[in-house]
Scaffold this motif. Structure first.
Motif, PDB file in Angstrom:
ATOM      1  N   ILE A  54       0.843  -1.187   0.000  1.00  0.00           N
ATOM      2  CA  ILE A  54       0.000   0.000   0.000  1.00  0.00           C
ATOM      3  C   ILE A  54       0.883   1.243   0.000  1.00  0.00           C
ATOM      4  N   VAL A  55       0.579   2.157  -0.880  1.00  0.00           N
ATOM      5  CA  VAL A  55       1.285   3.432  -0.976  1.00  0.00           C
ATOM      6  C   VAL A  55       0.324   4.516  -0.509  1.00  0.00           C
ATOM      7  N   GLN A  56       0.679   5.196   0.570  1.00  0.00           N
ATOM      8  CA  GLN A  56      -0.157   6.274   1.083  1.00  0.00           C
ATOM      9  C   GLN A  56      -0.085   7.476   0.142  1.00  0.00           C
ATOM     10  N   SER A  57      -1.215   8.141  -0.027  1.00  0.00           N
ATOM     11  CA  SER A  57      -1.251   9.281  -0.940  1.00  0.00           C
ATOM     12  C   SER A  57      -2.338  10.262  -0.516  1.00  0.00           C
ATOM     13  N   THR A  58      -2.239  11.459  -1.049  1.00  0.00           N
ATOM     14  CA  THR A  58      -3.291  12.453  -0.800  1.00  0.00           C
ATOM     15  C   THR A  58      -4.382  12.358  -1.858  1.00  0.00           C
ATOM     16  N   ASP A  59      -4.025  11.862  -3.043  1.00  0.00           N
ATOM     17  CA  ASP A  59      -4.982  11.640  -4.129  1.00  0.00           C
ATOM     18  C   ASP A  59      -4.550  10.362  -4.826  1.00  0.00           C
ATOM     19  N   ARG A  60      -5.213   9.259  -4.518  1.00  0.00           N
ATOM     20  CA  ARG A  60      -4.766   7.936  -4.953  1.00  0.00           C
ATOM     21  C   ARG A  60      -4.612   7.831  -6.471  1.00  0.00           C
ATOM     22  N   PHE A  61      -5.579   8.344  -7.232  1.00  0.00           N
ATOM     23  CA  PHE A  61      -5.489   8.207  -8.682  1.00  0.00           C
ATOM     24  C   PHE A  61      -4.458   9.164  -9.285  1.00  0.00           C
ATOM     25  N   ASN A  68      10.774  12.717  -6.953  1.00  0.00           N
ATOM     26  CA  ASN A  68       9.698  12.709  -5.965  1.00  0.00           C
ATOM     27  C   ASN A  68       8.370  12.628  -6.694  1.00  0.00           C
ATOM     28  N   ASP A  69       7.465  11.798  -6.168  1.00  0.00           N
ATOM     29  CA  ASP A  69       6.111  11.771  -6.736  1.00  0.00           C
ATOM     30  C   ASP A  69       5.317  12.913  -6.114  1.00  0.00           C
ATOM     31  N   PRO A  70       4.051  13.097  -6.475  1.00  0.00           N
ATOM     32  CA  PRO A  70       3.282  14.232  -5.951  1.00  0.00           C
ATOM     33  C   PRO A  70       3.153  14.266  -4.425  1.00  0.00           C
ATOM     34  N   ASP A  71       3.327  13.102  -3.760  1.00  0.00           N
ATOM     35  CA  ASP A  71       3.233  13.051  -2.301  1.00  0.00           C
ATOM     36  C   ASP A  71       4.593  13.034  -1.617  1.00  0.00           C
ATOM     37  N   PHE A 117       1.419  11.240   6.717  1.00  0.00           N
ATOM     38  CA  PHE A 117       2.178  10.019   6.540  1.00  0.00           C
ATOM     39  C   PHE A 117       3.593  10.389   6.133  1.00  0.00           C
ATOM     40  N   VAL A 118       4.500   9.473   6.357  1.00  0.00           N
ATOM     41  CA  VAL A 118       5.903   9.697   6.037  1.00  0.00           C
ATOM     42  C   VAL A 118       6.160   9.199   4.620  1.00  0.00           C
TER      43      VAL A 118
END
Length: 133
Positions: free
Chosen positions: A8-15, A111-114, A59-60
């Motif tokens: 699971i990858v935590q995100s602010t906007d999953r898509f 870095n990805d968006p999160d 989340f970290v």
């Protein structure tokens, strides 16, 4: 032999986050799977992007490394440069707009968006290299 099936990858906007990675990798769009945006990779592992599971809050950002072919690396670098994304040769982001050539391969971090640190590398690091780090 055990193998990783999914994480699971935590995100602010999953898509948005899953599409960001899918686009860089040149793989199919993520699919909705319950509360996840599931991004299936060629080796059968899925990255299940979720929005703040486990009580919400911050989340970290974490690190994810992708072993790619030389051709895939060229394509990924082309997409990074076309989008004018910042990238680094090292995980601590001390060498901007450079790639590394560790162990005879090539590697890059973005870095990805999160803020997750995504690494794309053409060779798995040898035990000798890792021992010297």
């Amino acid at each position: 032999m055990p193998r990783l099936d999914h994480t699971i990858v935590q995100s602010t906007d999953r898509f948005a986050s899953a599409r960001f990675l899918a686009d860089l990798l040149g793989v199919p769009e993520p699919k909705s799977f319950g509360p996840f945006a599931a991004l299936k990779l060629d080796n059968g592992v899925a990255l299940d992007y979720a929005e703040h599971l486990g009580g919400g809050g911050e989340f970290v950002p974490t690190h994810y490394a992708f072993l790619v072919t030389e051709e895939e690396f060229d394509a990924i670098m082309g997409r990074i440069q076309t989008r004018e994304l910042p990238y680094w040769a090292d995980p601590m982001h001390n060498k901007p707009q450079q790639i590394n050539t560790l162990d005879g391969g090539r590697g890059v971090y973005i870095n990805d968006p999160d803020g997750h640190n995504m690494e794309f590398m053409t060779r798995t690091y040898s035990d000798e290299l890792l021992a010297g780090m």
